[in-house]
Enzyme design. Structure first.
Site, mmCIF file in Angstrom:
data_model
loop_
_atom_site.group_PDB
_atom_site.id
_atom_site.type_symbol
_atom_site.label_atom_id
_atom_site.label_comp_id
_atom_site.label_asym_id
_atom_site.label_seq_id
_atom_site.Cartn_x
_atom_site.Cartn_y
_atom_site.Cartn_z
ATOM 1 C CD GLN A 237 -3.120 -0.965 2.172
ATOM 2 O OE1 GLN A 237 -3.314 -1.945 2.885
ATOM 3 N NE2 GLN A 237 -3.798 0.163 2.325
ATOM 4 N NE ARG A 384 -13.992 0.776 3.067
ATOM 5 C CZ ARG A 384 -14.323 0.244 1.917
ATOM 6 N NH1 ARG A 384 -14.344 -1.046 1.782
ATOM 7 N NH2 ARG A 384 -14.631 1.006 0.908
ATOM 8 C CB CYS A 385 -11.212 3.173 10.499
ATOM 9 S SG CYS A 385 -10.070 2.902 11.814
ATOM 10 C CD GLU A 760 -9.567 5.222 6.193
ATOM 11 O OE1 GLU A 760 -9.576 6.328 6.745
ATOM 12 O OE2 GLU A 760 -8.658 4.409 6.298
HETATM 13 N N1 PCD Z 1 -14.834 13.304 -2.316
HETATM 14 C C1 PCD Z 1 -14.461 12.132 -2.858
HETATM 15 C C2 PCD Z 1 -13.607 11.284 -2.124
HETATM 16 C C3 PCD Z 1 -13.218 10.110 -2.693
HETATM 17 N N2 PCD Z 1 -13.649 9.762 -3.924
HETATM 18 C C4 PCD Z 1 -13.182 8.495 -4.518
HETATM 19 O O1 PCD Z 1 -13.386 7.445 -3.641
HETATM 20 C C5 PCD Z 1 -12.236 6.567 -3.609
HETATM 21 C C6 PCD Z 1 -11.627 6.522 -2.161
HETATM 22 O O2 PCD Z 1 -11.000 7.732 -1.894
HETATM 23 P P1 PCD Z 1 -10.324 8.083 -0.507
HETATM 24 O O3 PCD Z 1 -11.345 8.158 0.553
HETATM 25 O O4 PCD Z 1 -9.440 9.241 -0.698
HETATM 26 O O5 PCD Z 1 -9.447 6.805 -0.125
HETATM 27 P P2 PCD Z 1 -8.123 6.252 -0.809
HETATM 28 O O6 PCD Z 1 -6.936 6.824 -0.080
HETATM 29 O O7 PCD Z 1 -8.208 6.347 -2.249
HETATM 30 O O8 PCD Z 1 -8.237 4.733 -0.473
HETATM 31 C C7 PCD Z 1 -7.955 4.252 0.846
HETATM 32 C C8 PCD Z 1 -9.219 3.658 1.444
HETATM 33 O O9 PCD Z 1 -9.922 2.875 0.468
HETATM 34 C C9 PCD Z 1 -10.962 2.048 0.964
HETATM 35 N N3 PCD Z 1 -11.715 1.522 -0.122
HETATM 36 C C10 PCD Z 1 -11.261 0.372 -0.787
HETATM 37 N N4 PCD Z 1 -11.909 -0.010 -1.876
HETATM 38 C C11 PCD Z 1 -11.470 -1.116 -2.528
HETATM 39 N N5 PCD Z 1 -12.130 -1.519 -3.649
HETATM 40 N N6 PCD Z 1 -10.421 -1.847 -2.081
HETATM 41 C C12 PCD Z 1 -9.754 -1.492 -0.974
HETATM 42 O O10 PCD Z 1 -8.729 -2.194 -0.555
HETATM 43 C C13 PCD Z 1 -10.177 -0.371 -0.251
HETATM 44 N N7 PCD Z 1 -9.588 0.012 0.940
HETATM 45 C C14 PCD Z 1 -10.303 0.926 1.778
HETATM 46 C C15 PCD Z 1 -9.353 1.557 2.751
HETATM 47 S S1 PCD Z 1 -8.923 0.669 4.099
HETATM 48 MO MO1 PCD Z 1 -7.060 1.674 5.093
HETATM 49 O O11 PCD Z 1 -5.838 0.923 4.209
HETATM 50 O O12 PCD Z 1 -7.392 0.560 6.453
HETATM 51 O O13 PCD Z 1 -6.171 2.750 6.202
HETATM 52 S S2 PCD Z 1 -7.879 3.446 3.774
HETATM 53 C C16 PCD Z 1 -8.843 2.803 2.619
HETATM 54 C C17 PCD Z 1 -11.249 7.108 -4.601
HETATM 55 O O14 PCD Z 1 -11.417 6.429 -5.808
HETATM 56 C C18 PCD Z 1 -11.658 8.563 -4.767
HETATM 57 O O15 PCD Z 1 -11.325 9.093 -5.945
HETATM 58 C C19 PCD Z 1 -14.494 10.597 -4.645
HETATM 59 O O16 PCD Z 1 -14.902 10.257 -5.769
HETATM 60 N N8 PCD Z 1 -14.881 11.793 -4.101
HETATM 61 CU CU LIG Z 2 -8.511 2.087 12.714
#
Ligand code: PCD
Ligand SMILES: [Cu+]
Length: 806
Positions: A237, A384-385, A760
């Site tokens: 990433q 995802r936060c 997120e």
């Molecule tokens: N106002 C606005 C904002 C935003 N957007 C869009 O929506 C999306 C997102 O963005 P953002 O919020 O800035 O974010 P990024 O940096 O690009 O990415 C990151 C995130 O992203 C989410 N989502 C998703 N989806 C998919 N399909 N796969 C994946 O793996 C994933 N992962 C998850 C996670 S866990 Mo961490 O790493 O835990 O810290 S952190 C995270 C991109 O396409 C953009 O361009 C729009 O349209 N408008």
């Molecule tokens: Cu977190």
């Protein structure tokens, strides 16, 4: 103008720029099996690695005998810590300032820990040889409970730290203690709590879970000894960070290392950290001179790569009798597992957890977080936060519900009277953040109206009566959430990873015929960056998004960036992209002025062209200008049309949303049905509404999984009970609820196009919404707090404990 001349509206539509629900350009290859993932990389003479992993959660490694394994035809090498030690690679630094064993050095500290690395000519031979490596273990006492880990006579887990009573984040007060991190005004908070008319206190646990991307983690390392070049493909990433760290660890100069993240099958935070498999594959390739591939299987992924959450949050919240919140106090016991390998900006060992005052105007607050070692896998990723923000949102949204019970008040109303008001932005939170913009009341009213909140409460009251009268066995839960996120790390002055400031970048190169390529420091894992970043550029420079290629993930070509996680791509790289487009436009204006024989100041920009002010029929389109940039000698200007921008954001962005889950719960079976799920997101300016909707569906489904069943569970002796997808809940189309999405649009005042992150938010907002729905269903029968995940068994137990089974 003849009929064939496009109207201004048509010219705007042709760009497919900001606000257009442009179809995702990457999907053509994904849906036709033409993606290029790490495991698709096949090279002549490539070798395959696999790990011998510890069956024990805590044990001394007495001996390792690899003779039988090495005797198998096709086995090339078996690496142990003893082989890595001379290179000083048997341990590696973690992102959190701790160090982690690459291969077991004298002992193992969690089940699934890497003990030896087998390299063979074939993936199956490697797996067979793993079985033949004989390891003699001596079992040690196992600790899976962070509270027990801090007892005075608890076993010493990290013997390497014995006697060292200070770590990367200050003093350690016990041999299994990592740090205490504090912020806010403790004294003032205590005083306000003591003086308060009403106080609600609760332990809120956010259980251990795992991002579990469909593609597991993997890498192919290839050392070209003739040219001295190391190429590493991987599911990273943050490819540039991997290059820098690889250079620092290996001593290979950075220009001789090329890191490539090809297509990635989901990241969700799991692919931010550095894993022993990467190090071992690189070392094995350097030693053998051959490419070495390591790709995890599902069990490896669930057992050993980065987990998420595992936060025990003890909260106290106080209010006046009529519900105005006066203080918030939180102490977290954070279970970090065997090594502190949390993926957070270096100065924030608890991430941005101190966003836990949420959407509310709370005058004083305090947070203290104790990090603790246990015999569990290391990690602590965002899943995802942005850096512990989901924990924070879950905490405050549960505390609000508990306070509502204490006050005997409607929870929607309690939120409304405590929201930060629109005119208070930019808002300084008691825990030190500056919220950039928001309009919570508008969003809240829209959400309540959309679900007919009043009607739902009436229906619920009727249901309770019917239940008591024996007419139904189903309860109705209304789960409310108003969350505020903090995404887009982040100002370089306080956000860095291992010393590297968290800026991001974009480079745009316009071709003579009026098409372009843009390269960014971020990397899509499925978000659709190739689609959406082209839209930002299209609106800035007036070329159609369809004529713009977006490329990410190759450190030999992309400008340096800190990668994609924490919803930072839009707030940081998206800003760099817009500003880079503006640099192009500035030069284009000079070229247009020369072509039109007017002064630059006499020109104005309109959609896709510069036109003479007051004479719009005299214009040059960006396409004309691009051609001229390469084909005309323009006095005082160098040829070509390209630019690069590095962007250090002045602040983070604060997206927010109002989520409501309506749930039917069967008291006798513990089964639930999500009858309705409404998600209103405000991420400022929306780049691609369809992509945003997809993000909300995906994130809310992950949130549903987490709230309703997904967990990494351990037994008493540290066995992982959820190491396969038979036990670890991943919702299929069958379980996934139906979602209704909605939005308001409050731009970020400091972002060049006003956009905030959104990826997120749906996880952050949906987990408390689902959980609050379960709690709300039982509120009338006396339930205050019950830990997630709310699987059928746990819900059944709630009903039983409340005496509802008769
Ligand atoms: N106002 C606005 C904002 C935003 N957007 C869009 O929506 C999306 C997102 O963005 P953002 O919020 O800035 O974010 P990024 O940096 O690009 O990415 C990151 C995130 O992203 C989410 N989502 C998703 N989806 C998919 N399909 N796969 C994946 O793996 C994933 N992962 C998850 C996670 S866990 Mo961490 O790493 O835990 O810290 S952190 C995270 C991109 O396409 C953009 O361009 C729009 O349209 N408008
Ligand atoms: Cu977190």
């Amino acid at each position: 103008m003849n009929d064939l001349t496009p109207t201004r509206e048509e010219r705007i539509a042709n760009l497919k720029g900001l606000g257009s629900s442009r179809k995702r350009v990457e999907d053509a290859r994904f849906t036709q099996g033409k993606g290029n993932y790490v495991d698709d990389i096949k090279m002549p003479g490539m070798l395959f690695g696999d790990f011998v992993r510890s069956p024990y959660a805590h044990a001394r490694v007495k001996s390792i005998n690899a003779d039988a394994a090495k005797a198998i035809p096709g086995v090339v090498a078996v690496l142990t810590a003893a082989d890595l030690a001379p290179l000083n690679l048997h341990w590696m630094p973690t992102l959190a300032g701790d160090k982690q064993m690459v291969l077991a050095d004298g002992k193992v500290l969690f089940q699934g820990q890497e003990v030896a690395f087998v390299v063979a000519t074939d993936r199956y031979i490697a797996a067979d040889a793993v079985e033949k490596v004989e390891v003699e273990y001596e079992e040690l006492p196992v600790i899976t409970d962070p509270f027990k880990a801090l007892e005075p006579d608890a076993a010493v887990l990290r013997e390497d730290l014995n006697g060292i009573m200070s770590g990367a984040h200050g003093p350690r007060r016990h041999h299994n203690h990592i740090f205490l991190w504090e912020t806010g005004d403790k004294e003032a908070t205590e005083q306000a709590l003591d003086a308060a008319e009403v106080v609600a206190e609760e332990m809120v646990y956010y259980h251990r879970t795992h991002p579990c991307p469909l593609e597991t983690c993997g890498t192919v390392a290839s050392m070209d000894k003739v040219n001295g070049k190391l190429t590493v493909w991987g599911t990273f990433q943050a490819p540039h960070v991997v290059r820098t760290v690889a250079s620092l660890l290996s001593g290979i100069e950075e220009h001789n290392i090329r890191v490539v993240s090809p297509d990635i099958g989901g990241g969700f935070g799991n692919k931010v950290g550095v894993y022993p498999g990467y190090v071992c594959a690189i070392v094995a390739s350097i030693v053998t001179g051959k490419p070495v591939k390591w790709v995890e299987d599902r069990m490896d992924n669930l057992m050993a790569t980065a987990f998420a959450r595992d936060y025990w949050m003890k909260g106290r919240i106080s209010a006046t009798k009529d519900g105005k919140i006066t203080a918030l106090h939180c102490h977290v016991t954070a279970d970090h597992g065997a090594f502190d390998a949390c993926a957070d900006p270096t100065k924030f060992p608890a991430g941005f957890f101190h966003i836990c005052t949420g959407s509310y105007d709370i005058p004083v607050a305090y947070v203290g977080v104790d990090g603790v070692y246990t015999n569990k896998a290391p990690g602590g990723v965002a899943y995802r936060c942005s850096f512990r923000v989901t924990e924070a949102a879950y905490f405050i949204e549960r505390m609000i519900e508990v306070l509502a019970i204490e006050l005997n008040m409607d929870a929607a109303e309690l939120r409304r009277i405590n929201f930060i008001r629109k005119d208070q932005f930019p808002y300084q939170s008691a825990l030190g953040w500056e919220y950039d913009s928001g309009d919570y009341h508008t969003a809240w009213d829209k959400a309540l109206e959309a679900v007919n909140y009043k009607g739902l409460r009436e229906e619920q009251a009727q249901r309770i009566e019917d239940f008591k009268a024996g007419k139904t066995r189903k309860l109705l839960g209304i789960g409310l959430t108003h969350f505020t996120e903090i995404v887009g790390a982040g100002p370089v002055k306080n956000c860095d990873i291992l010393g590297m400031g968290m800026f991001d970048s974009c480079e745009i190169r316009i071709h003579p015929t009026g098409s372009a390529i843009a390269r960014l420091g971020t990397i899509s894992q499925g978000q659709g960056h190739a689609t959406t970043f082209a839209q930002i550029i299209a609106s800035e420079i007036g070329l159609s998004a369809d004529s713009i290629t977006v490329e990410e993930g190759d450190t030999d070509t992309a400008p340096y960036g800190l990668g994609t996680y924490g919803s930072r791509s839009t707030p940081v790289a998206g800003a760099a992209t817009a500003l880079c487009g503006r640099k192009i436009r500035a030069k284009a204006q000079m070229i247009a002025a020369w072509l039109l024989e007017v002064h630059e100041g006499d020109l104005e920009w309109d959609v896709d062209r510069f036109q003479v002010k007051g004479a719009p029929e005299r214009f040059k389109t960006m396409k004309d200008i691009a051609y001229a940039a390469y084909n005309q000698a323009i006095p005082g200007l160098e040829p070509g049309l390209e630019a690069v921008s590095y962007y250090d954001p002045p602040n983070m962005t604060y997206p927010f949303g109002a989520y409501i889950a309506v749930m039917e719960i069967d008291v006798d079976t513990g089964e639930h049905e999500v009858r309705q799920f409404y998600a209103l997101d405000d991420c400022g300016t929306r780049i691609n509404p369809m992509v945003i909707e997809g993000q909300v569906h995906g994130g809310a489904t992950e949130g549903y999984a987490i709230a309703m069943g997904q967990e990494i569970a351990y037994d008493e002796i540290g066995n992982v009970k959820t190491g396969t997808l038979m036990d670890f809940f991943l919702p299929t189309a069958w379980e996934t609820p139906h979602y209704t999405t909605d939005h308001t649009e409050t731009p970020s005042p400091h972002h060049p196009i006003g956009a905030k992150g959104v990826g997120e938010s749906p996880n952050v907002g949906s987990v408390p919404a689902f959980s609050n729905a379960v709690h709300d269903a039982f509120r009338a029968f006396g339930l205050r707090q019950s830990h997630m995940p709310h699987d059928h068994w746990r819900i059944w137990k709630i009903a039983r404990n409340l005496g509802l089974h008769g």
